[in-house]
Motif scaffolding. Structure first.
Motif, PDB file in Angstrom:
ATOM      1  N   MET A 348      60.645  43.907  46.505  1.00  0.00           N
ATOM      2  CA  MET A 348      59.716  44.620  47.377  1.00  0.00           C
ATOM      3  C   MET A 348      58.572  45.222  46.580  1.00  0.00           C
ATOM      4  SD  MET A 348      58.457  47.663  48.626  1.00  0.00           S
ATOM      5  CE  MET A 348      59.609  48.963  48.170  1.00  0.00           C
ATOM      6  N   ILE A 349      58.893  45.811  45.433  1.00  0.00           N
ATOM      7  CA  ILE A 349      57.864  46.430  44.607  1.00  0.00           C
ATOM      8  C   ILE A 349      56.873  45.377  44.114  1.00  0.00           C
ATOM      9  CG2 ILE A 349      57.447  47.699  42.462  1.00  0.00           C
ATOM     10  CD1 ILE A 349      60.221  48.964  42.871  1.00  0.00           C
ATOM     11  N   MET A 350      57.388  44.217  43.711  1.00  0.00           N
ATOM     12  CA  MET A 350      56.515  43.149  43.235  1.00  0.00           C
ATOM     13  C   MET A 350      55.581  42.669  44.329  1.00  0.00           C
ATOM     14  SD  MET A 350      56.843  42.601  40.065  1.00  0.00           S
ATOM     15  CE  MET A 350      55.978  41.032  39.976  1.00  0.00           C
ATOM     16  N   SER A 351      56.067  42.627  45.582  1.00  0.00           N
ATOM     17  CA  SER A 351      55.218  42.177  46.690  1.00  0.00           C
ATOM     18  C   SER A 351      54.072  43.158  46.915  1.00  0.00           C
ATOM     19  CB  SER A 351      56.047  42.016  47.966  1.00  0.00           C
ATOM     20  OG  SER A 351      56.544  43.265  48.412  1.00  0.00           O
ATOM     21  N   ILE A 352      54.360  44.473  46.807  1.00  0.00           N
ATOM     22  CA  ILE A 352      53.311  45.483  46.961  1.00  0.00           C
ATOM     23  C   ILE A 352      52.356  45.435  45.777  1.00  0.00           C
ATOM     24  CG2 ILE A 352      52.844  47.965  47.051  1.00  0.00           C
ATOM     25  CD1 ILE A 352      55.415  48.342  48.589  1.00  0.00           C
ATOM     26  N   TYR A 353      52.903  45.346  44.557  1.00  0.00           N
ATOM     27  CA  TYR A 353      52.065  45.293  43.356  1.00  0.00           C
ATOM     28  C   TYR A 353      51.173  44.050  43.366  1.00  0.00           C
ATOM     29  CZ  TYR A 353      53.669  49.222  40.493  1.00  0.00           C
ATOM     30  OH  TYR A 353      53.900  50.463  39.985  1.00  0.00           O
ATOM     31  N   ALA A 354      51.743  42.912  43.811  1.00  0.00           N
ATOM     32  CA  ALA A 354      50.969  41.671  43.841  1.00  0.00           C
ATOM     33  C   ALA A 354      49.797  41.782  44.816  1.00  0.00           C
ATOM     34  CB  ALA A 354      51.873  40.497  44.237  1.00  0.00           C
ATOM     35  N   LYS A 355      50.063  42.385  45.973  1.00  0.00           N
ATOM     36  CA  LYS A 355      49.005  42.560  46.972  1.00  0.00           C
ATOM     37  C   LYS A 355      47.910  43.465  46.431  1.00  0.00           C
ATOM     38  CE  LYS A 355      48.110  44.375  51.597  1.00  0.00           C
ATOM     39  NZ  LYS A 355      48.694  45.047  52.779  1.00  0.00           N
ATOM     40  N   LEU A 356      48.316  44.581  45.820  1.00  0.00           N
ATOM     41  CA  LEU A 356      47.343  45.526  45.275  1.00  0.00           C
ATOM     42  C   LEU A 356      46.558  44.913  44.117  1.00  0.00           C
ATOM     43  CD1 LEU A 356      49.554  48.742  45.332  1.00  0.00           C
ATOM     44  CD2 LEU A 356      47.624  48.224  46.846  1.00  0.00           C
ATOM     45  N   THR A 357      47.231  44.063  43.324  1.00  0.00           N
ATOM     46  CA  THR A 357      46.554  43.389  42.218  1.00  0.00           C
ATOM     47  C   THR A 357      45.479  42.449  42.735  1.00  0.00           C
ATOM     48  OG1 THR A 357      48.534  43.527  40.838  1.00  0.00           O
ATOM     49  CG2 THR A 357      46.872  41.911  40.199  1.00  0.00           C
ATOM     50  N   ASP A 358      45.787  41.719  43.820  1.00  0.00           N
ATOM     51  CA  ASP A 358      44.806  40.815  44.434  1.00  0.00           C
ATOM     52  C   ASP A 358      43.596  41.594  44.938  1.00  0.00           C
ATOM     53  OD1 ASP A 358      46.398  38.668  43.902  1.00  0.00           O
ATOM     54  OD2 ASP A 358      47.290  38.565  45.902  1.00  0.00           O
ATOM     55  N   GLU A 359      43.867  42.741  45.592  1.00  0.00           N
ATOM     56  CA  GLU A 359      42.772  43.554  46.115  1.00  0.00           C
ATOM     57  C   GLU A 359      41.907  44.097  44.977  1.00  0.00           C
ATOM     58  OE1 GLU A 359      44.679  46.532  48.436  1.00  0.00           O
ATOM     59  OE2 GLU A 359      45.173  45.181  50.096  1.00  0.00           O
ATOM     60  N   LYS A 360      42.565  44.562  43.904  1.00  0.00           N
ATOM     61  CA  LYS A 360      41.827  45.096  42.765  1.00  0.00           C
ATOM     62  C   LYS A 360      41.028  44.002  42.078  1.00  0.00           C
ATOM     63  CE  LYS A 360      42.385  48.074  38.731  1.00  0.00           C
ATOM     64  NZ  LYS A 360      41.513  47.283  37.853  1.00  0.00           N
ATOM     65  N   GLU A 361      41.576  42.786  42.036  1.00  0.00           N
ATOM     66  CA  GLU A 361      40.871  41.679  41.406  1.00  0.00           C
ATOM     67  C   GLU A 361      39.577  41.362  42.156  1.00  0.00           C
ATOM     68  OE1 GLU A 361      41.665  37.004  40.125  1.00  0.00           O
ATOM     69  OE2 GLU A 361      43.298  38.257  40.884  1.00  0.00           O
ATOM     70  N   GLN A 362      39.630  41.449  43.485  1.00  0.00           N
ATOM     71  CA  GLN A 362      38.428  41.206  44.279  1.00  0.00           C
ATOM     72  C   GLN A 362      37.375  42.280  44.017  1.00  0.00           C
ATOM     73  OE1 GLN A 362      39.656  40.890  48.359  1.00  0.00           O
ATOM     74  NE2 GLN A 362      40.918  39.080  48.002  1.00  0.00           N
ATOM     75  N   ILE A 363      37.843  43.540  43.901  1.00  0.00           N
ATOM     76  CA  ILE A 363      36.918  44.636  43.613  1.00  0.00           C
ATOM     77  C   ILE A 363      36.305  44.461  42.222  1.00  0.00           C
ATOM     78  CG2 ILE A 363      36.741  47.123  43.242  1.00  0.00           C
ATOM     79  CD1 ILE A 363      38.969  47.471  45.325  1.00  0.00           C
ATOM     80  N   ASP A 364      37.161  44.078  41.245  1.00  0.00           N
ATOM     81  CA  ASP A 364      36.680  43.870  39.883  1.00  0.00           C
ATOM     82  C   ASP A 364      35.656  42.733  39.829  1.00  0.00           C
ATOM     83  OD1 ASP A 364      38.320  45.879  39.041  1.00  0.00           O
ATOM     84  OD2 ASP A 364      39.909  44.567  38.317  1.00  0.00           O
ATOM     85  N   ALA A 365      35.909  41.666  40.593  1.00  0.00           N
ATOM     86  CA  ALA A 365      34.978  40.536  40.618  1.00  0.00           C
ATOM     87  C   ALA A 365      33.631  40.966  41.191  1.00  0.00           C
ATOM     88  CB  ALA A 365      35.571  39.397  41.451  1.00  0.00           C
ATOM     89  N   SER A 366      33.677  41.785  42.228  1.00  0.00           N
ATOM     90  CA  SER A 366      32.442  42.289  42.831  1.00  0.00           C
ATOM     91  C   SER A 366      31.692  43.202  41.861  1.00  0.00           C
ATOM     92  CB  SER A 366      32.759  43.045  44.123  1.00  0.00           C
ATOM     93  OG  SER A 366      31.585  43.584  44.697  1.00  0.00           O
TER      94      SER A 366
END
Length: 378
Positions: A348-366
Motif C-alpha cells: 500500500m505504501i509503495m502504491s502511494i509513494y509511486a503515485k506521488l513520485t509520478d506527480e512530483k516528476e511531472q512538476i519537476d519536468a515543468s
C-alpha cells in the motif's frame, strides 16, 4: 476386464459391484456406465468420494479449514463472497464449473472497489486451488481468469487548507485532538479509539506505543483486539506539534462521557458533529443558515454573490493517507514508514509513494522546462 454380474434388485433397479463399490441404475447399461465412470475418474486422479460436492458446501468447508484465525466480521465477509459466488455460478457440482463461468463471475464484480474485487477473486481462486489439491478437480478454472478494474476506494490526502483547519481548531471540539493524532501519527480509527494517553504516550522519549485496537466486528459494541495484523503493535515517533496538542489530556483519547470505550453509534455521532463543526468554522455559519445570515442578506440586497460554500468531506482513513503523504514529502524511507504505519508489507505504501513520485516528476519536468525557456529564450 472380467465380465461382471449385473443383477436386478427387488426395487427394480440394477446393480453391479467394483472395488467394493456398488453402482445402481434403472437399466443394466446405466449401472455399468456409472461403474465405468468411477474407474475412469480414479485412473485420471479424481477423488471419487468428492465427485458430487457443490461449490457452496466446499467453499464453506474451505473457510472453516483455511481461515481459522479470521474474526467474526471477516468471516461474515467470506461467507457473503462464497454465497454470492455460488449464486452466480449456478452449477450443481464444482466439477461442472468452467473457466468461462469463472470469468463471468469475476466480470459480475465490475464497479466494486479495488479492495473488494481483490478479496473476492483471491477467495474464489483459493477455493479452487484447494479443490484441485483434494482431487475434486484436476485443474483450476480460476487461474487464468482476469479480475475487472475496480473503483477508487475514495481515500485521499487532505488538502493544505483542510490540514491547517484541523490543526488550528484541535482544542475547540471534543474530536479535535483525535483528528490531529490520526493526522500526525497515522493511526487507524480502531487504534485511535484504544489509545490511552497516560499509558501509551511517552512525552520524554517522544514515542507513541500502539498496543491494540478497538474492533466493532461483533456488532455496534466495542471490543478490544490486538490489531489488524501482527505488525499493528508498534512504536511511532511523537512529533512536537502532536506532543503540544496532547499536553494536559489524560486517559482514553476518545471516549464516552463516563470514560469508557465508545460504541459504533456514539463514535459516528461524535465524528458527524466534528465534521459539522469544521464546516461551520470554515464558512462562518451552519449550512442551514447559508444565505440567511445578516451578512449574507446584505450581500444579496447589494446584488453581490455569496461566498461559495466549502464542504468538508473527510473520512477517518484520509488522516492516515495524509500522514503517509507527509512522510513521503519529508523523505522518510518506505521501510521506516511501513513500520510506523503497522503494515505487514509495503504494498500500500509503495502504491502511494509511486503515485506521488509520478506527480512530483511531472512538476519537476515543468520546472525544468520553465528554467530552460527562461535561460535560453531571448
Amino acid at each position: 476386464m472380467p465380465r461382471q454380474r449385473v443383477y436386478k434388485r427387488p426395487d427394480g433397479r440394477y446393480c453391479c459391484r467394483h472395488d467394493g463399490q456398488f453402482f445402481y441404475g434403472k437399466t443394466q447399461k446405466e449401472a455399468l456406465q456409472k461403474r465405468d465412470d468411477y474407474i475412469r475418474d480414479r485412473t485420471l486422479g479424481y477423488n471419487v468420494e468428492l465427485s458430487d460436492v457443490r461449490f457452496l458446501e466446499y467453499g464453506l468447508e474451505w473457510l472453516d479449514v483455511y481461515r481459522t484465525k479470521c474474526n467474526p466480521k471477516q468471516r461474515r465477509q467470506y461467507v457473503t463472497i462464497i454465497e454470492s459466488a455460488a449464486k452466480v455460478l449456478n452449477k450443481q457440482y464444482i466439477r461442472q464449473i468452467t473457466a468461462t463461468d469463472i470469468q463471468r463471475l469475476f466480470n459480475s464484480q465490475q464497479g466494486m472497489s479495488q479492495s473488494h474485487i481483490s478479496k473476492f477473486c483471491t477467495t474464489v481462486r483459493g477455493i479452487f486451488r484447494s479443490a484441485m489439491l483434494d482431487g475434486v478437480i484436476l485443474t483450476s478454472p480460476a487461474e487464468m481468469a482476469k479480475r475487472p478494474e475496480g473503483t477508487c476506494t475514495g481515500h485521499r490526502c487532505l488538502e493544505r487548507w483542510e490540514q491547517d483547519l484541523i490543526v488550528e481548531t484541535c482544542q475547540e471540539h471534543d474530536f479535535g485532538i483525535c483528528a490531529v493524532t490520526m493526522l500526525f501519527a497515522g493511526l487507524r480509527r480502531g487504534e485511535m479509539l484504544y489509545l490511552d494517553i497516560d499509558r501509551d504516550v511517552d512525552f520524554e522519549k517522544k514515542t507513541i506505543t500502539v498496543r491494540g485496537a478497538v474492533s466493532f466486528s461483533a456488532g455496534i459494541q466495542a471490543s478490544e483486539s490486538e490489531g489488524k495484523t501482527k505488525a499493528a503493535q508498534r512504536v511511532i515517533p511523537l512529533n512536537d506539534c502532536l506532543a503540544e496538542a496532547l499536553k494536559g489530556h489524560h486517559g482514553l483519547l476518545c471516549h464516552k462521557e463516563d470514560g469508557s470505550l465508545m460504541s459504533m453509534i456514539s463514535f459516528t455521532r461524535k465524528y458527524e458533529s466534528y465534521i459539522l463543526f469544521l464546516e461551520t468554522k470554515i464558512n462562518g455559519c451552519n449550512r442551514r443558515w447559508y444565505g440567511k445570515t445578516k451578512e449574507h442578506k446584505k450581500l444579496i440586497e447589494a446584488g453581490k454573490e455569496l461566498p461559495p460554500w466549502r464542504s468538508v468531506d473527510i473520512k477517518c482513513h484520509d488522516f492516515r493517507v495524509t500522514f503517509c503523504t507527509m512522510c513521503y514529502e519529508a523523505g522518510v524511507p518506505v521501510k521506516t514508514l511501513q513500520k510506523w504505519m503497522g503494515h505487514a508489507d509495503a504494498t500500500m505504501i509503495m502504491s502511494i509513494y509511486a503515485k506521488l513520485t509520478d506527480e512530483k516528476e511531472q512538476i519537476d519536468a515543468s520546472t525544468m522546462n520553465d528554467y530552460v525557456s527562461n535561460r535560453f529564450t531571448k
